[in-house]
Design a protein around this motif. Sequence first.
Motif, PDB file in Angstrom:
ATOM      1  N   ILE A   5     -23.852 -72.341 -39.100  1.00 40.26           N
ATOM      2  CA  ILE A   5     -24.730 -71.049 -38.907  1.00 40.26           C
ATOM      3  C   ILE A   5     -25.386 -71.084 -37.699  1.00 40.26           C
ATOM      4  CG2 ILE A   5     -26.647 -69.897 -39.850  1.00 40.26           C
ATOM      5  CD1 ILE A   5     -24.250 -70.265 -41.847  1.00 40.26           C
ATOM      6  N   ASP A   6     -25.154 -70.010 -36.921  1.00 32.45           N
ATOM      7  CA  ASP A   6     -25.768 -69.872 -35.443  1.00 32.45           C
ATOM      8  C   ASP A   6     -27.333 -69.332 -35.514  1.00 32.45           C
ATOM      9  OD1 ASP A   6     -25.204 -67.355 -35.994  1.00 32.45           O
ATOM     10  OD2 ASP A   6     -23.910 -66.941 -34.394  1.00 32.45           O
ATOM     11  N   ASP A   7     -28.050 -69.705 -34.319  1.00 32.38           N
ATOM     12  CA  ASP A   7     -29.248 -68.949 -34.399  1.00 32.38           C
ATOM     13  C   ASP A   7     -29.418 -67.528 -34.689  1.00 32.38           C
ATOM     14  OD1 ASP A   7     -30.095 -71.485 -33.725  1.00 32.38           O
ATOM     15  OD2 ASP A   7     -29.876 -71.298 -31.497  1.00 32.38           O
ATOM     16  N   TYR A  12     -31.517 -62.968 -37.689  1.00 35.84           N
ATOM     17  CA  TYR A  12     -31.251 -61.992 -38.352  1.00 35.84           C
ATOM     18  C   TYR A  12     -31.746 -62.035 -39.889  1.00 35.84           C
ATOM     19  CZ  TYR A  12     -28.694 -57.987 -40.366  1.00 35.84           C
ATOM     20  OH  TYR A  12     -28.353 -56.672 -41.268  1.00 35.84           O
ATOM     21  N   VAL A  13     -31.583 -63.198 -40.489  1.00 36.51           N
ATOM     22  CA  VAL A  13     -31.841 -63.283 -41.951  1.00 36.51           C
ATOM     23  C   VAL A  13     -33.602 -63.124 -42.058  1.00 36.51           C
ATOM     24  CG1 VAL A  13     -31.899 -64.853 -44.053  1.00 36.51           C
ATOM     25  CG2 VAL A  13     -29.632 -64.167 -42.598  1.00 36.51           C
ATOM     26  N   LEU A  19     -39.733 -63.236 -42.419  1.00 37.41           N
ATOM     27  CA  LEU A  19     -40.084 -64.450 -42.319  1.00 37.41           C
ATOM     28  C   LEU A  19     -40.309 -64.639 -40.809  1.00 37.41           C
ATOM     29  CD1 LEU A  19     -37.789 -66.397 -44.673  1.00 37.41           C
ATOM     30  CD2 LEU A  19     -40.146 -65.687 -44.983  1.00 37.41           C
ATOM     31  N   GLU A  20     -41.345 -65.487 -40.449  1.00 35.26           N
ATOM     32  CA  GLU A  20     -41.651 -65.903 -38.949  1.00 35.26           C
ATOM     33  C   GLU A  20     -41.356 -67.454 -39.217  1.00 35.26           C
ATOM     34  OE1 GLU A  20     -45.299 -64.803 -37.588  1.00 35.26           O
ATOM     35  OE2 GLU A  20     -45.013 -62.537 -38.127  1.00 35.26           O
ATOM     36  N   LEU A  21     -40.461 -67.745 -38.657  1.00 29.84           N
ATOM     37  CA  LEU A  21     -40.018 -69.406 -38.565  1.00 29.84           C
ATOM     38  C   LEU A  21     -39.926 -69.952 -37.381  1.00 29.84           C
ATOM     39  CD1 LEU A  21     -36.270 -69.018 -40.611  1.00 29.84           C
ATOM     40  CD2 LEU A  21     -38.696 -69.460 -41.689  1.00 29.84           C
ATOM     41  N   ASP A  22     -40.721 -71.199 -37.403  1.00 33.87           N
ATOM     42  CA  ASP A  22     -40.682 -71.822 -36.155  1.00 33.87           C
ATOM     43  C   ASP A  22     -39.466 -72.743 -35.960  1.00 33.87           C
ATOM     44  OD1 ASP A  22     -40.744 -74.230 -37.688  1.00 33.87           O
ATOM     45  OD2 ASP A  22     -42.816 -74.512 -37.604  1.00 33.87           O
ATOM     46  N   GLU A  27     -34.012 -74.539 -37.933  1.00 36.64           N
ATOM     47  CA  GLU A  27     -33.099 -75.723 -38.150  1.00 36.64           C
ATOM     48  C   GLU A  27     -32.865 -76.108 -39.733  1.00 36.64           C
ATOM     49  OE1 GLU A  27     -31.110 -77.012 -35.880  1.00 36.64           O
ATOM     50  OE2 GLU A  27     -31.783 -75.690 -34.556  1.00 36.64           O
ATOM     51  N   ALA A  28     -33.895 -76.161 -40.378  1.00 32.55           N
ATOM     52  CA  ALA A  28     -33.712 -76.484 -41.613  1.00 32.55           C
ATOM     53  C   ALA A  28     -33.128 -75.485 -42.485  1.00 32.55           C
ATOM     54  CB  ALA A  28     -35.331 -76.775 -42.153  1.00 32.55           C
TER      55      ALA A  28
END
Length: 97
Positions: A5-7, A12-13, A19-22, A27-28
């Motif tokens: 799975i790329d960045d 996009y997901v 969602l705001e993911l750090d 990575e998780a």
Amino acid sequence: MAHIIDDETIEYVGILAKLELDDAEKEAAKKDMGRMLDYIDKLNELDTDGVEPMSHVFPVYNVFREDVVINGDDRDQILKNAPESKDGAFKVPKTVE
């Protein structure tokens, strides 16, 4: 089959899910999505010939009753309970000017 799975996919997901993911969460999420896709691949290896598709593990039957009118038109009986009635309807105080 290992899924990478790329960045861009994670971004996009994240946008779709609002969602705001750090970076650590991204990575998780990439690892989790890869494991999920690997598990789906493993399930696809199973022989499901002769297995009937189902939406529930246990049989589900419609438990609703037939929609039949049984009380009919009891307007006169109902209006006997009203403090006031007019032209076959409840009469209530005016609430809007």
